[in-house]
Design a protein around this motif. Structure first.
Motif, PDB file in Angstrom:
ATOM      1  N   ARG A   1      -7.746   7.983   0.966  1.00 24.15           N
ATOM      2  CA  ARG A   1      -8.230   6.688   1.451  1.00 24.15           C
ATOM      3  C   ARG A   1      -7.075   5.755   1.772  1.00 24.15           C
ATOM      4  O   ARG A   1      -7.049   5.114   2.839  1.00 24.15           O
ATOM      5  N   ILE A   2      -6.094   5.670   0.864  1.00 31.48           N
ATOM      6  CA  ILE A   2      -4.948   4.776   1.108  1.00 31.48           C
ATOM      7  C   ILE A   2      -4.139   5.266   2.298  1.00 31.48           C
ATOM      8  O   ILE A   2      -3.668   4.466   3.121  1.00 31.48           O
TER       9      ILE A   2
ATOM     10  N   THR B   1      -3.799   4.277  10.076  1.00 30.80           N
ATOM     11  CA  THR B   1      -4.532   3.744  11.234  1.00 30.80           C
ATOM     12  C   THR B   1      -3.727   2.670  11.966  1.00 30.80           C
ATOM     13  O   THR B   1      -3.494   2.786  13.180  1.00 30.80           O
TER      14      THR B   1
ATOM     15  N   GLU C   1       0.821  -1.208   0.000  1.00 32.36           N
ATOM     16  CA  GLU C   1       0.000   0.000   0.000  1.00 32.36           C
ATOM     17  C   GLU C   1       0.855   1.257   0.000  1.00 32.36           C
ATOM     18  O   GLU C   1       0.490   2.269  -0.613  1.00 32.36           O
TER      19      GLU C   1
ATOM     20  N   ASP D   1      -5.817   4.221   5.416  1.00 33.30           N
ATOM     21  CA  ASP D   1      -5.657   2.770   5.612  1.00 33.30           C
ATOM     22  C   ASP D   1      -4.271   2.425   6.161  1.00 33.30           C
ATOM     23  O   ASP D   1      -4.117   1.489   6.945  1.00 33.30           O
ATOM     24  N   ILE D   2      -3.272   3.172   5.733  1.00 32.38           N
ATOM     25  CA  ILE D   2      -1.908   2.925   6.214  1.00 32.38           C
ATOM     26  C   ILE D   2      -1.706   3.536   7.599  1.00 32.38           C
ATOM     27  O   ILE D   2      -1.085   2.930   8.479  1.00 32.38           O
TER      28      ILE D   2
END
Length: 620
Positions: free
Chosen positions: A251-252, A258, A216, A255-256
């Motif tokens: 968004r990415i 968190t 990611e 996601d990384i």
């Protein structure tokens, strides 16, 4: 047990990186490296020396003012003014050595960057074939080394030497703390060790997770960079993709971030506890030193000395952990770099090579040649046998993936056959001197390079020995039908080309003529046109091939194209499919056979007729 093993593994990896980095530094500039190390040692000794002199000044001033009534025997050596002068002198020396050391560090960084770059170029010159450049894993190593050689080399110097300074200073301070009590330096070290290790762990794990360890993160970098690249600018603006990329990036990133934040909070808790342990040990030393002063067993100067040393001792250990934590992340290009630098040659060279004949008499013969790329198990070419005649033009046609370009790679000996052999005048290509062999060959590839050089240099790279001979450059340009174009330019052959450095941009056709001139500059026995005209229409490609054929009369030439009509003038046409020669002969012979070549030629010709009629109807 697992955590201990992982920590031990990271320790070993970091030590290996440091060892490799030290080896690179020494090879890049031994004299400068020794100078930097010497200055670092002096810097680390000046720190405790300054504290030692502060103590002497305070004690001597206290004695002269009657606050204390005795001094250590060595404190009688100088009066107060002498101790003050010595302190100022050491402070001056410290300020002088700092910039000098920094200058030498920057010079070492420059030498290291140049050394790494030069070694990469030397290594690249040992790869005579294409295997290294078409191996995905190796290409990743090369790309990482190429991109990070400059920043990584600089960070190697900065963070590596910061850690060295910190450790040397800790060692120097330990000797003074030993005089307070033999156990004090060991207690402080053991109490500070968890903090140092956790600083290393925190920096290593968080940075590695964000930038190196997850797919990611790589996709995040791709989404970040794509809108900034000129290649994507037209699409992004035409389709208004800016908000889309911003949304995907956000968004990415979330996601990384968190799980990364969870890791940071977890590490922060244990790091805080370790800091408390370190602070408690320092507090104990402060209390112990104060108790000695109250008991009359230590002076105020000694209290100042040991208090300052405790702070510097723990601070340098923490800094060492912080700097070492960066090293595995910042220097992760080093293992790949060493794999690149130590990669063996990809082609075997003959011990007693033959010289290539000035004139090829019998031609080039493929005998039962089979080839499979190193990273694949499926053959691209299967049991090929054919003959390229001297002074003749041979065309290779066939669908995508038929093996045409791979065949040319074998012809130029970018690879060696997996099975079979290729003979030049009856001698295996592997027995010829490789440089001599390629000096007799020229080509225009489909992806020919558009160098950001001058126009003359763009032609001259075809034969470096002719780079300065303007008459030969002009002759090659004339053969490529671009001399009139060059003479219209204000600077002629000296015109810079390409947009990156503010030069003149050429059209696709002009670049192709330039590549053709580059090929004509070589006085070679074999010339290949490997689909450099994919972007041209059929008529333009036919004109180029016809012009090429006329200019190469008396030479062995090979033409490659998807468009069968463009190569009908060739003496021999080889139709390839699925890595095998299915048909061979002249255009007329192949059309009479009514095979696959004739069928596809007819289909293409009908398509061109329909396009022509549609164009005429549009005009009317």
């Amino acid at each position: 047990m697992g955590k201990r093993r992982r920590f031990g593994q990271r320790t070993i990896e970091t030590w290996q990186l440091v060892r490799l980095a030290a080896l690179l530094l020494w090879r890049a500039s031994p004299l400068l490296t020794m100078s930097v190390i010497s200055l670092l040692i002096i810097q680390s000794l000046l720190v405790p020396l300054q504290l030692f002199l502060f103590r002497a000044v305070i004690d001597r001033a206290s004695f002269d003012l009657g606050i204390i009534h005795s001094l250590h025997f060595w404190e009688y050596w100088l009066p107060l003014a002498g101790w003050i002068a010595a302190t100022v002198l050491v402070m001056f020396a410290s300020q002088l050595i700092g910039p000098l050391s920094l200058t030498f560090q920057n010079q070492v960084g420059d030498h290291l960057t140049a050394y790494v770059t030069e070694q990469l170029l030397v290594a690249a010159n040992t790869w005579q074939g294409l295997e290294r450049f078409e191996d995905p894993a190796f290409v990743n190593d090369v790309e990482r080394a190429r991109k990070e050689a400059i920043t990584g080399s600089f960070n190697l110097v900065i963070y590596g030497l910061q850690a060295v300074i910190a450790f040397l200073t800790v060692i120097a301070l330990s000797f003074i703390l030993f005089t307070l009590h033999p156990f004090v330096p060991f207690i402080l070290f053991l109490a500070s060790l968890p903090q140092m290790v956790l600083q290393w762990e925190y920096r290593h794990r968080t940075t590695s997770r964000l930038y190196r360890q997850t797919p990611e993160a790589r996709r995040l970098q791709y989404i970040r960079d794509l809108p900034l690249l000129p290649e994507a600018a037209k699409d992004i603006r035409l389709y208004n993709l800016g908000p889309f990329f911003k949304k995907v990036y956000s968004r990415i990133f979330v996601d990384i971030k968190t799980p990364l934040d969870r890791l940071r909070h977890k590490l922060m808790a244990v790091t805080t506890l370790s800091s408390c342990l370190s602070a408690a040990s320092a507090g104990c030393v402060y209390l112990y030193t104060a108790w000695l002063v109250l008991q009359g067993r230590a002076t105020i100067g000694e209290f100042v000395l040991y208090s300052g040393i405790v702070f510097l001792f723990q601070n340098n250990l923490s800094n060492a952990g912080f700097s070492l934590g960066f090293l595995p992340v910042l220097l992760n290009f080093l293992p790949g770099l060493f794999r690149v630098l130590h990669a063996p040659p990809d082609l075997s060279l003959a011990e007693h090579p033959h010289s290539v004949p000035c004139q090829i008499r019998h031609g080039i013969t493929f005998e039962h040649v089979t080839f499979c790329y190193p990273q694949s198990t499926e053959p691209v070419l299967r049991d090929l046998s054919f003959h390229l005649k001297p002074n003749c033009c041979t065309a290779l046609v066939g669908p995508n993936g038929a093996g045409k370009t791979t065949l040319i790679k074998l012809l130029f000996r970018f690879y060696d056959p997996t099975e079979g052999r290729i003979l030049l005048d009856g001698i295996d290509l592997r027995k010829y001197d490789l440089d001599d062999l390629r000096a007799h060959m020229g080509a225009i590839f489909q992806d020919f390079v558009r160098y950001e050089f001058t126009l003359g240099e763009n032609i001259g790279v075809g034969n470096l020995s002719c780079m300065q001979d303007r008459s030969l450059l002009r002759r090659a340009a004339e053969e490529a039908d671009m001399l009139h174009f060059i003479d219209q330019l204000p600077r002629g052959l000296d015109t810079p080309l390409g947009r990156e450095f503010g030069g003149r941009e050429l059209s696709g056709g002009e670049w192709q003529k330039l590549a053709l001139a580059r090929a004509f500059l070589r006085d070679c026995s074999l010339l290949v046109l490997d689909e450099p005209t994919a972007a041209l229409d059929a008529q333009a490609e036919y004109n180029l091939y016809s012009h090429f054929q006329k200019l190469t009369q008396g030479r062995m030439t090979v033409l490659i194209s998807h468009r069968f009509s463009s190569v009908r003038m060739a003496d021999t046409i080889l139709y390839l499919s699925q890595g095998q020669i299915r048909e061979e002969g002249s255009h007329e012979e192949l059309m009479q056979r009514q095979g696959e070549y004739a069928r596809l030629y007819t289909l293409q010709a009908a398509q061109y007729v329909r396009e022509g009629l549609s164009h005429e109807e549009g005009i009317h």
